[in-house]
Design an enzyme around this catalytic site. Structure first.
Site, mmCIF file in Angstrom:
data_model
loop_
_atom_site.group_PDB
_atom_site.id
_atom_site.type_symbol
_atom_site.label_atom_id
_atom_site.label_comp_id
_atom_site.label_asym_id
_atom_site.label_seq_id
_atom_site.Cartn_x
_atom_site.Cartn_y
_atom_site.Cartn_z
ATOM 1 N N GLU A 1 0.854 -1.188 0.000
ATOM 2 C CA GLU A 1 0.000 0.000 0.000
ATOM 3 C C GLU A 1 0.895 1.244 0.000
ATOM 4 O OE1 GLU A 1 -3.700 1.576 2.803
ATOM 5 O OE2 GLU A 1 -2.022 0.529 3.733
ATOM 6 N N LYS B 1 -9.723 1.778 -2.092
ATOM 7 C CA LYS B 1 -9.913 1.231 -0.741
ATOM 8 C C LYS B 1 -11.257 1.665 -0.154
ATOM 9 C CE LYS B 1 -7.457 1.094 3.713
ATOM 10 N NZ LYS B 1 -6.304 1.691 4.448
ATOM 11 N N CYS C 1 -5.011 -3.362 3.184
ATOM 12 C CA CYS C 1 -4.701 -3.048 4.577
ATOM 13 C C CYS C 1 -5.910 -3.221 5.516
ATOM 14 C CB CYS C 1 -4.123 -1.638 4.654
ATOM 15 S SG CYS C 1 -3.181 -1.300 6.160
#
Length: 277
Positions: free
Chosen positions: A52, A123, A162
């Site tokens: 990321e 995300k 994440c």
């Protein structure tokens, strides 16, 4: 007759995990990515996974100042290296906002071995937890966007990022879209129990989905590193410490299928995942 080193004959798909340090220096991060491509090419990898925020990172917060468009220098470098090496890459990037919302977007870009951008995942779950507020600087991706699942050497890879790892629905939605392997680029923040959570959640996502998990953490101050590869049976086959490292694993499609035949929990379930608006 061909000459020079030849890739090994294998039924597996080969994945290189780049647990690298990333800074807020864009040109330096391009060099880091290029180095990872060199190693992936050397071992004849099919897929390279960068963490990321691979394009730029500041442990105090990533936002609009770190953003680059898809035609900016970082993704352009990924495309050039992918085309030159034939290696597909997944990498975390930060994209600019627009006139309706100046906040940037935390995304993962997929570039195939021809150098073509073939997918983008924005995300969905922003890190508003443990004293952090990612949403102050970034806007979430739409929860109902099509899942990012791509085929690499005959294996289907689904992408989450994440903090998404804490939400089993995200992983299940990717599996419902055909993913055999869950790929998790991350800059997992350090702190009490955080490394334990990272490992436990990666193993849980593998077991409950009978899917392999390739979790690639960022190295450096304030993040845990500790990339790992988990088989669909929950067995950890590779696990790094907190230091920078690049490692490569082979994933056997027959093994992935075999676990699902032995443990048909996906077929036995009684609920489906529906995105909330």
């Amino acid at each position: 007759m061909s000459s020079g080193p030849q890739p090994p004959t294998r039924p597996a798909v080969r994945v290189t995990l780049a647990q690298v340090e990333v800074s807020d220096d864009g040109p330096a991060n391009v060099l880091v990515a290029r180095g990872a491509f060199e190693e992936a090419q050397r071992v004849h990898a099919d897929l390279l996974v960068l963490p990321e925020y691979a394009s730029a990172y500041d442990r105090h917060g990533v936002g609009a100042a770190h953003a680059q468009p898809l035609d900016g220098p970082f993704v352009t470098a990924l495309r050039e290296r992918a085309a030159a090496t034939g290696v597909t890459v997944l990498a975390g990037v930060t994209l600019p906002g627009d006139s309706s919302d100046a906040r940037a977007t935390n995304a993962v870009v997929a570039v195939d071995g021809t150098g073509t951008v073939v997918g983008l995942y924005r995300k969905v779950h922003l890190y508003d937890a443990f004293g952090s507020r990612e949403s102050d600087r970034l806007r979430p991706g739409p929860s109902d966007a099509a899942p990012l699942v791509l085929d690499v050497a005959g294996v289907r890879f689904g992408v989450l990022t994440c903090y998404d790892l804490r939400f089993p629905e995200s992983a299940r939605r990717l599996v419902d879209a055909g993913a055999d392997v869950l790929v998790v680029p991350a800059a997992w923040a350090d702190g009490d129990l955080k490394a334990m959570h990272w490992r436990t959640l990666a193993v849980a996502r593998a077991i409950e989905n009978t899917a392999a998990v390739v979790a690639v953490g960022m190295a450096g101050k304030g993040v845990v590193g500790r990339s790992l590869v988990v088989g669909p049976d929950g067995v950890v086959g590779l696990e790094l410490d907190e230091k920078s490292a690049i490692r490569t694993v082979d994933l056997d499609p027959d093994e992935l299928r075999g676990v699902r035949e032995k443990n048909p929990s996906l077929a036995n379930r009684r609920y489906v995942v529906v995105p909330r608006g």
